[in-house]
Scaffold this motif. Structure first.
Motif, mmCIF file in Angstrom:
data_model
loop_
_atom_site.group_PDB
_atom_site.id
_atom_site.type_symbol
_atom_site.label_atom_id
_atom_site.label_comp_id
_atom_site.label_asym_id
_atom_site.label_seq_id
_atom_site.Cartn_x
_atom_site.Cartn_y
_atom_site.Cartn_z
ATOM 1 N N ALA A 1 0.865 -1.191 0.000
ATOM 2 C CA ALA A 1 0.000 0.000 0.000
ATOM 3 C C ALA A 1 0.898 1.236 0.000
ATOM 4 O O ALA A 1 1.925 1.255 0.686
ATOM 5 C CB ALA A 1 -0.893 0.002 1.220
ATOM 6 N N LYS A 2 0.569 2.213 -0.817
ATOM 7 C CA LYS A 2 1.384 3.431 -0.904
ATOM 8 C C LYS A 2 0.501 4.665 -0.799
ATOM 9 O O LYS A 2 -0.580 4.715 -1.399
ATOM 10 C CB LYS A 2 2.114 3.478 -2.262
ATOM 11 C CG LYS A 2 3.108 2.352 -2.477
ATOM 12 C CD LYS A 2 4.407 2.626 -1.772
ATOM 13 C CE LYS A 2 5.411 1.521 -2.069
ATOM 14 N NZ LYS A 2 6.644 1.674 -1.284
ATOM 15 N N LYS A 3 1.015 5.643 -0.070
ATOM 16 C CA LYS A 3 0.304 6.922 -0.015
ATOM 17 C C LYS A 3 0.800 7.786 -1.170
ATOM 18 O O LYS A 3 2.009 7.957 -1.330
ATOM 19 C CB LYS A 3 0.582 7.622 1.311
ATOM 20 C CG LYS A 3 0.052 9.055 1.377
ATOM 21 C CD LYS A 3 0.366 9.691 2.706
ATOM 22 C CE LYS A 3 -0.060 11.142 2.765
ATOM 23 N NZ LYS A 3 0.188 11.757 4.067
ATOM 24 N N VAL B 1 -9.397 11.175 0.959
ATOM 25 C CA VAL B 1 -8.563 9.981 0.779
ATOM 26 C C VAL B 1 -9.390 8.925 0.043
ATOM 27 O O VAL B 1 -10.471 8.568 0.485
ATOM 28 C CB VAL B 1 -8.068 9.421 2.136
ATOM 29 C CG1 VAL B 1 -7.157 8.214 1.919
ATOM 30 C CG2 VAL B 1 -7.315 10.487 2.917
ATOM 31 N N SER C 1 -9.049 5.116 -2.311
ATOM 32 C CA SER C 1 -8.106 4.023 -2.548
ATOM 33 C C SER C 1 -8.432 3.303 -3.840
ATOM 34 O O SER C 1 -9.588 3.248 -4.265
ATOM 35 C CB SER C 1 -8.119 3.050 -1.372
ATOM 36 O OG SER C 1 -9.269 2.261 -1.418
ATOM 37 N N LYS D 1 -1.807 -1.015 -3.806
ATOM 38 C CA LYS D 1 -2.996 -0.283 -3.341
ATOM 39 C C LYS D 1 -2.591 1.171 -3.150
ATOM 40 O O LYS D 1 -1.766 1.487 -2.288
ATOM 41 C CB LYS D 1 -3.511 -0.874 -2.039
ATOM 42 C CG LYS D 1 -4.791 -0.212 -1.596
ATOM 43 C CD LYS D 1 -5.518 -1.034 -0.568
ATOM 44 C CE LYS D 1 -6.954 -0.561 -0.460
ATOM 45 N NZ LYS D 1 -7.762 -1.414 0.373
ATOM 46 N N LEU E 1 -3.289 4.782 -1.895
ATOM 47 C CA LEU E 1 -4.131 5.614 -1.033
ATOM 48 C C LEU E 1 -3.919 7.038 -1.519
ATOM 49 O O LEU E 1 -2.872 7.642 -1.255
ATOM 50 C CB LEU E 1 -3.711 5.475 0.429
ATOM 51 C CG LEU E 1 -4.345 4.355 1.258
ATOM 52 C CD1 LEU E 1 -5.848 4.477 1.279
ATOM 53 C CD2 LEU E 1 -3.969 2.984 0.750
ATOM 54 N N TRP F 1 -4.336 10.822 -1.649
ATOM 55 C CA TRP F 1 -4.714 11.979 -0.829
ATOM 56 C C TRP F 1 -4.895 13.175 -1.767
ATOM 57 O O TRP F 1 -3.917 13.711 -2.283
ATOM 58 C CB TRP F 1 -3.635 12.276 0.211
ATOM 59 C CG TRP F 1 -3.600 11.315 1.352
ATOM 60 C CD1 TRP F 1 -3.574 9.949 1.281
ATOM 61 C CD2 TRP F 1 -3.597 11.624 2.749
ATOM 62 N NE1 TRP F 1 -3.547 9.407 2.536
ATOM 63 C CE2 TRP F 1 -3.554 10.410 3.459
ATOM 64 C CE3 TRP F 1 -3.604 12.819 3.467
ATOM 65 C CZ2 TRP F 1 -3.532 10.351 4.853
ATOM 66 C CZ3 TRP F 1 -3.579 12.767 4.858
ATOM 67 C CH2 TRP F 1 -3.554 11.532 5.539
ATOM 68 N N LEU G 1 3.143 14.411 4.534
ATOM 69 C CA LEU G 1 4.148 13.494 5.083
ATOM 70 C C LEU G 1 3.880 12.044 4.693
ATOM 71 O O LEU G 1 2.742 11.614 4.589
ATOM 72 C CB LEU G 1 4.194 13.605 6.610
ATOM 73 C CG LEU G 1 4.527 14.982 7.189
ATOM 74 C CD1 LEU G 1 4.433 14.950 8.704
ATOM 75 C CD2 LEU G 1 5.923 15.430 6.761
ATOM 76 N N GLY G 2 4.983 11.311 4.513
ATOM 77 C CA GLY G 2 4.881 9.858 4.294
ATOM 78 C C GLY G 2 4.369 9.450 2.929
ATOM 79 O O GLY G 2 3.992 8.293 2.729
#
Lengths: 161, 269
Positions: free
Chosen positions: A3-5, A40, A42, A53, A55, A57, A74-75
């Motif tokens: 999973a990646k943001k 958000v 997905s 996956k 995510l 934003w 962040l992240g």
């Protein structure tokens, strides 16, 4: 599954949400989103043999006058900066705005996407791309579902680097 | 054949009629044409109107739903007193019925608990218990606190590392992302630097958030939460965080993390 943001940034009204709507179906109410300034969503994307996956934003605006919590950036593993090909104010400070996103997110590469392709002729688009201060990775049209899938595939690939 | 006098008279009469009624005949003809035309038109239009009426019957909500809803909203807004007066008897009865049913359930539950509490077994037990009052005891048993959800979330990215859920949450990743966003928003908007959002109350749920260096653990609980339960919950959260932060492999192995979440929070229930 990994999973990646990933981030979707750009000025108000450039079509970020339309791009997401083309790509995924969001379940959160609009009132809620406009209050906190982020949505958000997905979506699972296949890159080669790998399923990722994402995510996504969708951050509302990047201007200083828009009080967006820095923590939203962040992240993140990748980011896409969206501007509106038909509105100069959305790309006139593109270089600076991308630098802001780079600084907040710590990401070196940001995918730059010009949206609303359907509102310009191909000559106008060619001319515009030459005048913009940063390289544009993709031209899309959320309305006509053109290159939307490709834009998110680029984003997914970028998130793996 | 030679015409008779009578014939001539008749002809003259006819001629006179023709002369006198010429205008009327013209009007009559026009009227006749008009009627014929309208009959033809009626034949053409009738099926179209029938079709439209049928369409309207079938799709009335779609065509006028929004307008009617809007009108009702306006009507309610502008004549609140009348609306309340009209709805009160119906709503009042419904609410009364619901409250009576709930109070009956509650009193049955309290009776059971009290009977249970005053059994010899429990009286002996009470002699050895700490400060807890009987009221607290009864309330806790009637509205037993339950851990509904546990989420272990990476602090910056909002990515879900592991979870436990009693309900059916369609997309836990998206929920953990939005929870992280809400948390960041609240911390940014209301808190001073270094302070974290810790509690959110939503309907019957209490959401507790415990922040650690790289993760945060969110738990959703329902029921009456007393200080004992809260202490116990925080102990469990801290134990889980300790295990996970000591061995970071939990954060990259969702299955392994989910197992330890269940072991920590649920197995004693």
């Amino acid at each position: 599954m990994i999973a990646k943001k990933v981030l979707l940034v750009g000025n108000f009204g450039v079509g970020k949400t339309s791009l997401i709507r083309r790509f995924v179906l969001s379940e959160f109410s609009e009132d809620y989103i406009s209050t906190i300034g982020v949505r958000v969503s997905s979506k699972i994307v296949k890159v080669g043999n790998e399923e990722i996956k994402l995510l996504i934003w969708d951050v509302a605006g990047t201007n200083d006058d828009e009080k967006i919590p820095k923590a939203y950036f962040l992240g993140a593993s990748a980011a896409m900066y969206v501007f509106d090909l038909s509105r100069e104010e959305t790309y006139v400070n593109l270089k600076n705005q991308i630098e802001v996103v780079q600084e907040l997110s710590g990401l070196k590469n940001i995918t730059v996407v010009g949206n609303k392709k359907d509102l310009l002729t191909s000559n106008e688009i060619d001319h515009l791309i030459k005048t913009i201060s940063v390289p544009v990775n993709l031209i899309t049209s959320a309305k006509e579902n053109e290159n939307v899938e490709d834009a998110f595939t680029i984003l997914a690939k970028q998130s793996l680097n | 054949m030679k015409k008779t006098t009578v014939d001539n008279k008749d002809n003259r009469f006819e001629l006179l009629k023709e002369l006198l009624l010429a205008e009327d005949r013209k009007d009559f003809k026009l009227l006749q044409e008009e009627i014929l035309e309208s009959q033809k038109f009626k034949l053409k239009v009738d099926p179209v109107i029938d079709e439209k009426i049928e369409d309207l019957k079938q799709n009335f909500p779609e065509y006028f739903g929004d307008n009617i809803t809007e009108s009702i909203k306006v009507q309610i807004r502008e004549s609140q007193d009348e609306v309340v007066e009209a709805l009160y008897p119906i709503m009042g009865k419904l609410i009364k019925k619901f409250i009576v049913a709930e109070i009956t359930k509650l009193s049955e539950s309290i009776n059971d608990t009290i009977n249970n509490k005053f059994s010899i077994k429990h009286i002996i037990k009470r002699l050895f218990k700490g400060k807890k009052t009987d009221a607290e005891d009864v309330l806790q048993e009637v509205f037993e606190p339950i851990i509904e959800e546990v989420f272990v979330i990476e602090k910056d990215s909002g990515l879900l590392a592991g979870s436990y859920s009693r309900g059916k949450i369609a997309d836990k990743d998206m929920v953990s992302g939005m929870l992280t966003a809400i948390k960041s928003f609240a911390e940014d908007a209301f808190s001073k630097e270094g302070q974290d959002l810790e509690d959110i109350k939503f309907e019957n749920f209490q959401l507790s958030i415990q922040n650690f260096k790289t993760i945060y653990i969110a738990t959703a609980t329902s029921g009456v939460i007393n200080s004992d339960f809260k202490d116990e919950l925080f102990d469990k959260i801290n134990n889980l965080a300790e295990v996970v932060l000591r061995d970071r492999s939990y954060l990259s192995d969702e299955e392994k993390l989910n197992k330890i979440i269940i072991e920590t929070f649920i197995k004693d229930e």
